[in-house]
Design a protein around this motif. Sequence first.
Motif, short mmCIF file in Angstrom:
data_model
loop_
_atom_site.label_atom_id
_atom_site.label_comp_id
_atom_site.label_asym_id
_atom_site.label_seq_id
_atom_site.Cartn_x
_atom_site.Cartn_y
_atom_site.Cartn_z
N VAL A 106 21.51 4.11 43.81
CA VAL A 106 20.16 3.55 43.75
C VAL A 106 19.21 4.69 43.38
O VAL A 106 19.25 5.75 44.00
CB VAL A 106 19.74 2.97 45.13
CG1 VAL A 106 18.33 2.41 45.07
CG2 VAL A 106 20.74 1.90 45.58
N CYS A 107 18.39 4.49 42.37
CA CYS A 107 17.44 5.55 41.99
C CYS A 107 16.34 5.63 43.04
O CYS A 107 15.70 4.64 43.35
CB CYS A 107 16.85 5.29 40.61
SG CYS A 107 15.83 6.68 40.08
N PRO A 108 16.12 6.85 43.61
CA PRO A 108 15.10 6.99 44.65
C PRO A 108 13.66 6.86 44.10
O PRO A 108 12.73 6.70 44.88
CB PRO A 108 15.31 8.41 45.18
CG PRO A 108 16.67 8.81 44.72
CD PRO A 108 16.88 8.09 43.42
N ASN A 111 9.24 4.02 40.89
CA ASN A 111 8.67 3.63 39.60
C ASN A 111 9.72 3.49 38.50
O ASN A 111 9.39 3.16 37.36
CB ASN A 111 7.62 4.65 39.15
CG ASN A 111 6.43 4.67 40.09
OD1 ASN A 111 5.97 3.61 40.54
ND2 ASN A 111 5.94 5.85 40.41
N CYS A 112 10.94 3.81 38.83
CA CYS A 112 12.02 3.75 37.83
C CYS A 112 12.27 2.29 37.43
O CYS A 112 12.24 1.39 38.27
CB CYS A 112 13.29 4.35 38.42
SG CYS A 112 14.67 4.34 37.27
N VAL A 113 12.51 2.09 36.14
CA VAL A 113 12.73 0.74 35.63
C VAL A 113 13.88 0.03 36.37
O VAL A 113 13.87 -1.19 36.54
CB VAL A 113 12.96 0.75 34.09
CG1 VAL A 113 14.26 1.45 33.73
CG2 VAL A 113 12.95 -0.66 33.52
N THR A 114 14.84 0.80 36.83
CA THR A 114 15.99 0.20 37.52
C THR A 114 15.57 -0.44 38.86
O THR A 114 16.27 -1.30 39.38
CB THR A 114 17.10 1.23 37.80
OG1 THR A 114 16.57 2.27 38.63
CG2 THR A 114 17.64 1.84 36.52
N ASN A 115 14.42 0.02 39.40
CA ASN A 115 13.92 -0.56 40.64
C ASN A 115 12.90 -1.67 40.40
O ASN A 115 12.62 -2.47 41.28
CB ASN A 115 13.29 0.53 41.52
CG ASN A 115 14.34 1.44 42.12
OD1 ASN A 115 15.35 0.97 42.62
ND2 ASN A 115 14.13 2.73 42.04
N ARG A 134 21.42 12.92 37.56
CA ARG A 134 20.18 12.60 36.87
C ARG A 134 20.18 11.14 36.42
O ARG A 134 21.15 10.68 35.81
CB ARG A 134 19.99 13.51 35.65
CG ARG A 134 18.63 13.31 34.98
CD ARG A 134 18.50 14.01 33.64
NE ARG A 134 18.60 15.46 33.75
CZ ARG A 134 19.62 16.18 33.28
NH1 ARG A 134 20.61 15.60 32.64
NH2 ARG A 134 19.64 17.48 33.43
N CYS A 135 19.09 10.46 36.74
CA CYS A 135 18.96 9.06 36.33
C CYS A 135 18.81 9.00 34.82
O CYS A 135 17.98 9.70 34.24
CB CYS A 135 17.75 8.43 37.02
SG CYS A 135 17.43 6.74 36.49
N ALA A 136 19.62 8.18 34.17
CA ALA A 136 19.57 8.07 32.71
C ALA A 136 18.31 7.34 32.25
O ALA A 136 17.94 7.41 31.09
CB ALA A 136 20.81 7.34 32.21
N TYR A 137 17.62 6.66 33.17
CA TYR A 137 16.41 5.92 32.79
C TYR A 137 15.14 6.73 33.00
O TYR A 137 14.38 6.94 32.08
CB TYR A 137 16.35 4.59 33.55
CG TYR A 137 17.43 3.64 33.06
CD1 TYR A 137 17.21 2.82 31.96
CD2 TYR A 137 18.68 3.61 33.68
CE1 TYR A 137 18.21 1.98 31.49
CE2 TYR A 137 19.68 2.77 33.22
CZ TYR A 137 19.44 1.96 32.13
OH TYR A 137 20.43 1.13 31.66
N CYS A 138 14.90 7.20 34.23
CA CYS A 138 13.65 7.95 34.46
C CYS A 138 13.86 9.45 34.33
O CYS A 138 12.91 10.21 34.39
CB CYS A 138 13.06 7.59 35.83
SG CYS A 138 14.05 8.16 37.23
N GLU A 139 15.10 9.87 34.15
CA GLU A 139 15.47 11.27 33.93
C GLU A 139 15.16 12.20 35.10
O GLU A 139 15.16 13.41 34.96
CB GLU A 139 14.85 11.79 32.62
CG GLU A 139 15.39 11.01 31.43
CD GLU A 139 14.98 11.60 30.08
OE1 GLU A 139 13.90 12.22 30.02
OE2 GLU A 139 15.75 11.44 29.12
ZN LIG Z 1 15.54 6.39 37.80
#
Ligand SMILES: [Zn+2]
Length: 151
Positions: A106-108, A111-115, A134-139
């Motif tokens: 889960v991306c912490p 604001n990450c799009v995955t959340n 590293r999150c591939a979406y919010c980096e």
């Molecule tokens: Zn993220």
Amino acid sequence: MKDKLKVDPIKNGTVIDHIVAGKALQVADILSLNPPKNLMMIGVNLTSHKMGKKDIIKVENRILTEDEVNSIALISPSATLIIIEDFKVVKKHGISIPDEIKKHIVCPNSNCVTNIENVPTRFEVACRKPVEVRCAYCEKKYAIDQVRFKF
Ligand SMILES: [Zn+2]
């Protein structure tokens, strides 16, 4: 040989041996997310010739999925998987840190799009020692202890 004795009591299942001391509960958390229906035993701070202290988990009647093994490798790359059948060790192997892990972290970053949208996460391993992802979406980059797993 001393290590072997601690492995003996389950009839069929998986032993996760040589877990970094103190990390067993995190590993158990991962296994509990996909709830074990069977006996699970957790040993903390056992004596190890190889490591000084180690943790160990035994799960009865269960073979771990690749995603579970990859998640465990992020938490404790030193772990060894031992497959037990009829009280005998049929397979024993080390695990390695994957290059990436999909869906299960889960991306912490709230604001990450995955959340925000229901997008499955994808994390790349940014550093192997200590493990960072590293999150591939919010980096954004996180130490492995900062993220939460879901199954
Ligand atoms: Zn993220």
